[in-house]
Structure formats: structure tokens, C-alpha cells
Design a protein around this motif. Structure first.
Motif, PDB file in Angstrom:
ATOM      1  N   GLN A   1     123.233 -29.566 102.077  1.00 46.33           N
ATOM      2  CA  GLN A   1     123.886 -28.270 102.172  1.00 46.33           C
ATOM      3  C   GLN A   1     124.198 -27.701 100.796  1.00 46.33           C
ATOM      4  O   GLN A   1     124.052 -26.497 100.564  1.00 46.33           O
ATOM      5  CB  GLN A   1     125.180 -28.383 102.991  1.00 46.33           C
TER       6      GLN A   1
ATOM      7  N   SER B   1     120.385 -25.782 110.264  1.00 44.83           N
ATOM      8  CA  SER B   1     120.400 -26.791 109.206  1.00 44.83           C
ATOM      9  C   SER B   1     120.851 -28.155 109.709  1.00 44.83           C
ATOM     10  O   SER B   1     120.686 -29.157 109.009  1.00 44.83           O
ATOM     11  CB  SER B   1     121.309 -26.334 108.058  1.00 44.83           C
TER      12      SER B   1
ATOM     13  N   THR C   1     120.873 -26.544  99.459  1.00 41.70           N
ATOM     14  CA  THR C   1     120.451 -25.316 100.120  1.00 41.70           C
ATOM     15  C   THR C   1     121.300 -24.134  99.659  1.00 41.70           C
ATOM     16  O   THR C   1     120.791 -23.015  99.502  1.00 41.70           O
ATOM     17  CB  THR C   1     120.561 -25.460 101.650  1.00 41.70           C
TER      18      THR C   1
END
Length: 485
Positions: A159, A359, A162
Motif C-alpha cells: 500500500q 488492492s 502503491t
């Protein structure tokens, strides 16, 4: 292996794994966000050529995932069988494929057949290399460890990666004035390609998995065993084992609509915002911030809810996101398109929720890999095949979404609008229809186009949310976060 850390408390293996996410995130965000508008508005591709390219892409997109998955799980060539080598050698080609759409092969005219061929090559090359690299990374996710807390650690690092990678949309919009300055846009994409290659090569050089030793017994097996592994009957048998899992069927059905929704948001958010929200309401700078937020905020939300993942698990969080999408779409539909600021917030929020829940999808797929591994008592998990088979059924949604939306929009005059001057100002200014007499859409067509766009951005998420709630609710792996391995 996993407990070793850098001096700052950073897990080196999680860091190495997430670097591919960083590189791919920078490229994928830009590619998906800009390619439709580029070919429709700047390259002047016709609807027929656009659909032809999407059909070819849909076929290639569906078959390359299980094909590469089987090759990576069964090949004896190191660049295919080793997850890290697949990433290392595929990264430079992946970056080159990313650059294909942004450099026209000639000065395209309306109706030019070459822009259709350009789109086919760009889509197929980019997705082929994306699949080869990211399928290896997905398999690496399932094979680094079977422990839930370690997989959550990977998700957390992912995360952050990203989040950093998704800022490419923000900076690209600011630097290129949302692609208005195309030379700056091209320069920025070259820079992104170079950085992404370096990031993914780091994964290839420094990541490890608990199945690293699996190559030795595989290499020592008899030639007969290897021949069997590479036979078509083996492909069919292994795929059947995967597809007979009820949870896999439920997940794939739900994921198909998530991929459709994600492509819908990525490809058309800018087009919808440009046409439905007046320029005097949102400046170009604010629009860049909003577009960037659509990619950055999902990662921020996931980092914020990391403790909720540990407590409630991915199943409940994903299910909650579907209810949230449906409620938001219904409220926006009731309010109407004249509330411009609320519309901007809704477009951004919808994109954030869809990206954020998507995700998490590696977690249920990794659990499905584990279930298949245990049920059929395999020597090593067929991670790439599971991820590839999932993609076989879900990737076509990436093409169906733009094909369906472009067809609907053209029915209401978007193609004629696109071939003329700038988009109309939906605020009702003194000259809302900037076309000479007798040219372009009539004033009656433009409100119809705006209505069509508004109903699309409300009804598509609402219908998808209902379908996903019905298909995700029976998924039975709901408490893997509480189950010790």
C-alpha cells in the motif's frame, strides 16, 4: 529469514517485494487513466477501430494470463520458473511497452487506419509484459509465507508502494496540464519508465520466498515427470482442480465486475468530469488534484484501516465496500447532476473505494492457492496458475468496459463532439455550444449526452454493487485472519 530487518525496522524482503508494486503502479496509473482519452481525442480513432482494438485486446488479455501462469509454474527455464528472474528480465520490456501509446507513429488524421493498429500493438504489448511481470509478483506474494500476519505485512508495504506510485497521476497532470502540453507529458512518461525499471529490478535481485528450494526436487525428477507436467492433459487437469473450487468461482464472478468497475473509473473519470463539471467551477489545477486523489487516497485509506484488516479480515471489509458503493451511487442519482461539487466528490470517492477494495484481492486469491495446495497435496503451490486462471475470466472486463461506454456515449453525440472543438460548458454559459451554425451536435443532443454520462456514473456502480454483494456473501473463507497456519 522474515524476521531479519534493517536498522530502521524495515523488512528487507517486504521492501524488495513492494518495489515492483511501486514501479508498476507508476506506469499502470498513467496508462489506464490517459490512453482512452489520448486515442479518442488526440489521435482521432474511429469507433470501429477502437472496438476492433478492444476485441483483439480482450482475446489476448484473456489467454495470456493462464498461458504465462502455466509456463511460470512448469517451465525449466530460469527466467520463467523463478519468480524473481521473471520480474528482473521482464521489467525493461514492460517499461518499453508502457511508452508505446505516447509516441504516435505519424500525424494521425480522422479515420486513419494506422491509429487503430497503434492501439492494438500498444494494448497487447503492455498487457503481455504487465502479465508476465505481475503474475510472477502475485505468485511471490502467495509463496513468501502462508502466515496471515506476514501477508498483511506485505499488503502494508504494498500500500505504501502503491501510494507513492499513484502520485504519478498527480505529477503528470500538474506537469503536462492534464495532457494539454503533450511534449511535457511524453518527457514525464520516459522518466517514469526509467524509474519503474529500476524499482522492479530491485525486486528481481533481492526478494526471496519459502519455496526457493523447490527447483532442486523439480530438476531431479525424471524426464517422464517433466514431460507430464508440460502436457495438455496436465494443463486441463490442473485447471479443472482450480475451477472446481466453489470459492474460486464466487471470487472470479465478483472480481469480473470489480475489474469492469475499475476500468470504467480509470478510463472515463477525466472525460466525465470534463463534460459534466464546468471549467469555472473546477480549475485545471484542482482537477489535477482530484484526479491524483483518485489514485492516492485508496492507499491512504488502506494504511489507515490496516488494523481493521487484522481484526475483521478482508472478507468483511470488501463486503462493506460494496454496500458503500451502492449507497453512494443511489444518493448521487437522487440528488442529480447539477450539484457540481458533490459530483466531483462522488467521482473521486467512488474511484477511491473501488481501488482500495481491489488492492485487497491478493488475500482471498492467496487463500485459494493455499486451499488448492492442501486439498490436492501438491509439492509446491500452483500460485501462477491460480492467479492466471482468475485473470482468464476477469481480464476481458478491461475491454468490455470501454467498448460499452464508448458505444453508449456515441449514441448521444460524443463522437461528433469529440471531432470538433472543446467540450461544451455544462454550466449554461453564454456560448455553451461552441460550434459554427450547421456543424457539430445540436443543443438538444448535448443535454442528452450529459444525462447519459450522469446516469452511467450512477447506475453502473449501483448495479455492480448489487451483483457483487450477492456473489461475495457466500464466499466461505471468511476468517483466515483468525486461523493459525
Amino acid at each position: 529469514m522474515w524476521k531479519m530487518k534493517f536498522g530502521l525496522g524495515i523488512h528487507p524482503n517486504a521492501l524488495a517485494y513492494s518495489m515492483t508494486t511501486l514501479g508498476a503502479g507508476m506506469m499502470n496509473s498513467i496508462f489506464n487513466f490517459y490512453y482512452v482519452k489520448l486515442f479518442l481525442n488526440q489521435y482521432k480513432i474511429s469507433e470501429v477501430a477502437f472496438h476492433q482494438a478492444q476485441v483483439v485486446f480482450m482475446i489476448w488479455n484473456a489467454i495470456n494470463d493462464p498461458l504465462f501462469g502455466y509456463i511460470q509454474d512448469n517451465s525449466k527455464v530460469p527466467c520463467c520458473s523463478r519468480r524473481q528472474f521473471s520480474i528482473l528480465y521482464g521489467a525493461p520490456l514492460y517499461a518499453l511497452a508502457f511508452l508505446l501509446p505516447w509516441f504516435p507513429w505519424k500525424h494521425y488524421q480522422e479515420g486513419d487506419w494506422l491509429n487503430g493498429l497503434h492501439l492494438i500493438v500498444a494494448l497487447c504489448a503492455f498487457d503481455g509484459l504487465l502479465t508476465f511481470v505481475l503474475l510472477a509478483q502475485c505468485a511471490l506474494f502467495a509463496e513468501i509465507s502462508t502466515r496471515h500476519e506476514i501477508r498483511l505485512q506485505l499488503i502494508k508495504y504494498n500500500q505504501v508502494a502503491t501510494l507513492v506510485g499513484s502520485t504519478s497521476i498527480l505529477f503528470c497532470g500538474l506537469i503536462s496540464d492534464n495532457m494539454e502540453n503533450f511534449a511535457y507529458f511524453q518527457t514525464f512518461t520516459v522518466l517514469v519508465a526509467g524509474l519503474a525499471t529500476a524499482c522492479m529490478c530491485y525486486t528481481g535481485l533481492y526478494s526471496t520466498s519459502q519455496y526457493e528450494q523447490r527447483e532442486t526436487p523439480v530438476e531431479n525428477t525424471s524426464l517422464e515427470t517433466n514431460d507430464k507436467a508440460l502436457s495438455w492433459s496436465s494443463v486441463i487437469s490442473l485447471t479443472k482442480q482450480i475451477m472446481t473450487q466453489k470459492n474460486f468461482i464466487l471470487f472470479v464472478t465478483m472480481n469480473f465486475f470489480q475489474v469492469f468497475h475499475l476500468a470504467f473509473c480509470n478510463n472515463f473519470m477525466m472525460i466525465f468530469a470534463d463534460n459534466l463539471i464546468p471549467r469555472d467551477v473546477l480549475s485545471s489545477f484542482i482537477r489535477s488534484i482530484i484526479y491524483g486523489a483518485g489514485f492516492i487516497c485508496p492507499q491512504l485509506s488502506e494504511l489507515y484501516t490496516h488494523t481493521l484488516l487484522k481484526k475483521f479480515g478482508y472478507y468483511r471489509i470488501i463486503l462493506f465496500s460494496f454496500y458503500l458503493e451502492g449507497i453512494a451511487a443511489f444518493v448521487m442519482l437522487v440528488l442529480g447532476k447539477e450539484h457540481y461539487y458533490l459530483l466531483a466528490i462522488y467521482l473521486t470517492t467512488n474511484m477511491v473505494i473501488v481501488q482500495a477494495s481491489f488492492s485487497l484481492f491478493n488475500l482471498p486469491l492467496a487463500d485459494i492457492v493455499d486451499a488448492d495446495f492442501i486439498k490436492h497435496k501438491k509439492i509446491s503451490p500452483l500460485s501462477s496458475m491460480v492467479f492466471g486462471t482468475n485473470a482468464l475470466f476477469t481480464k476481458p472486463a478491461q475491454s468490455l468496459a470501454p467498448m460499452l461506454v464508448v458505444t453508449i456515449l456515441n449514441q448521444f453525440g460524443y463522437e461528433n463532439l469529440n471531432n470538433k472543438l472543446s467540450p461544451p460548458d455544462p454550466s449554461g454559459s453564454s456560448d455553451p455550444y461552441p460550434f459554427p451554425p450547421g456543424q457539430g451536435p445540436s443543443p438538444k443532443v448535448l443535454p442528452g449526452l450529459h444525462d447519459a454520462m450522469f446516469y452511467l456514473i450512477c447506475l453502473v456502480p449501483l448495479c455492480i454493487a448489487v451483483i457483487q454483494i450477492l456473489t461475495w456473501t457466500p464466499f466461505s473463507i471468511q476468517n483466515s485472519h483468525m486461523t493459525p497456519v
